[in-house]
Design a protein around this motif. Structure first.
Motif, PDB file in Angstrom:
ATOM      1  N   CYS A  33       0.846  -1.192   0.000  1.00 23.86           N
ATOM      2  CA  CYS A  33       0.000   0.000   0.000  1.00 23.86           C
ATOM      3  C   CYS A  33       0.886   1.248   0.000  1.00 23.86           C
ATOM      4  O   CYS A  33       1.878   1.323   0.714  1.00 23.86           O
ATOM      5  CB  CYS A  33      -0.897  -0.011   1.231  1.00 23.86           C
ATOM      6  N   MET A  35      -0.044   4.280   0.930  1.00 23.37           N
ATOM      7  CA  MET A  35      -0.419   5.263   1.960  1.00 23.37           C
ATOM      8  C   MET A  35       0.738   5.441   2.941  1.00 23.37           C
ATOM      9  O   MET A  35       1.289   4.456   3.437  1.00 23.37           O
ATOM     10  CB  MET A  35      -1.673   4.775   2.695  1.00 23.37           C
ATOM     11  N   CYS A  38       1.489   3.159   6.047  1.00 20.96           N
ATOM     12  CA  CYS A  38       0.830   1.843   5.944  1.00 20.96           C
ATOM     13  C   CYS A  38       1.819   0.836   5.358  1.00 20.96           C
ATOM     14  O   CYS A  38       2.464   0.113   6.085  1.00 20.96           O
ATOM     15  CB  CYS A  38      -0.452   1.920   5.116  1.00 20.96           C
ATOM     16  N   VAL A  40       1.376  -1.887   3.905  1.00 20.43           N
ATOM     17  CA  VAL A  40       1.009  -3.291   4.124  1.00 20.43           C
ATOM     18  C   VAL A  40       1.112  -4.072   2.799  1.00 20.43           C
ATOM     19  O   VAL A  40       0.873  -3.526   1.725  1.00 20.43           O
ATOM     20  CB  VAL A  40      -0.414  -3.373   4.740  1.00 20.43           C
ATOM     21  N   CYS A  91      -4.001  -0.368  -0.250  1.00 19.01           N
ATOM     22  CA  CYS A  91      -4.745  -1.482   0.337  1.00 19.01           C
ATOM     23  C   CYS A  91      -6.229  -1.109   0.282  1.00 19.01           C
ATOM     24  O   CYS A  91      -6.567   0.071   0.072  1.00 19.01           O
ATOM     25  CB  CYS A  91      -4.289  -1.752   1.774  1.00 19.01           C
ATOM     26  N   HIS A  94      -7.348   1.813   2.629  1.00 23.15           N
ATOM     27  CA  HIS A  94      -6.928   3.170   2.271  1.00 23.15           C
ATOM     28  C   HIS A  94      -7.483   3.635   0.925  1.00 23.15           C
ATOM     29  O   HIS A  94      -7.578   4.842   0.688  1.00 23.15           O
ATOM     30  CB  HIS A  94      -5.396   3.271   2.345  1.00 23.15           C
TER      31      HIS A  94
END
Ligand code: ZN
Length: 204
Positions: A33, A35, A38, A40, A91, A94
């Motif tokens: 991701c 963001m 984040c 992830v 993700c 987000h």
């Protein structure tokens, strides 16, 4: 028949990304991701079958794919809206958040996050493993603190890999090591009988 008409309206009004663009957006983000904070992982294996893949990532539009969408830019062409430059890999959480908080996540903010994620993905790739994987906080002298790894020691020699500076930078580190070398050379001159070159001269 009606369903067909509805479908055609939907497909002409939205400037969607092609599958190839989505795949490239995901790959360029290192499948993480984009963001800030984040990062992830969005792709992994599924237990459904040995070939199945779970993807929880979304190729989100920076400026909306359709009128009335978030961050819609009427000056963009359809080709620009569906171009990779107008996409950001996020993700699923987000991808929803950026649309619910449009005043915070303006196009420029999203573009910066995308650039940052791609920059990190490139660093991870070049490091040969996760940039911070197995890393420690290492302090070198009073002004340099970095995230990295102690690769080994031999006598008074230490090999350290620094992935990221927390305090100080490369210049501070070089300045510190020069000071260190200077002190070591002074000690050498005081204790050693003479330079190696002079000894080899005598042998000849
Ligand atoms: Zn996320």
């Amino acid at each position: 028949m009606r369903v067909k008409v509805f479908r055609s309206v939907v497909s002409t009004n939205r400037d969607n990304f092609s599958k190839k663009t989505k795949n490239r957006l995901a790959a360029r983000a290192g499948y993480r991701c984009s963001m800030t904070g984040c990062g992830v992982t969005t792709v992994g294996p599924s237990d459904e079958s040995p070939e199945a893949v779970v993807n929880v990532g979304v190729a989100a539009h920076i400026c909306a794919a359709a009128q009335n969408g978030r961050r819609y830019d009427p000056n963009m062409t359809a080709a620009e809206r569906s171009d990779i430059h107008n996409g950001i890999w996020l993700c699923s959480t987000h991808s929803v958040e950026i649309d619910r908080n449009e005043s915070r996540y303006k196009p420029d903010v999203l573009r910066n996050m995308k650039a940052e994620r791609e920059h990190h993905a490139a660093s991870e790739l070049n490091a040969g493993k996760g940039a911070f994987h197995g890393a420690d906080l290492i302090a070198i002298g009073p002004d340099v603190v970095g995230v990295g790894e102690l690769l080994g020691t031999s006598g008074s020699k230490w090999s350290i890999r620094i992935d990221h500076f927390v305090e100080g930078d490369l210049r501070t580190l070089i300045r510190f090591s020069e000071k260190f070398d200077c002190q070591r050379n002074r000690r050498r001159q005081a204790s050693w009988p003479g330079p190696d070159l002079a000894q080899s001269g005598r042998i000849r």
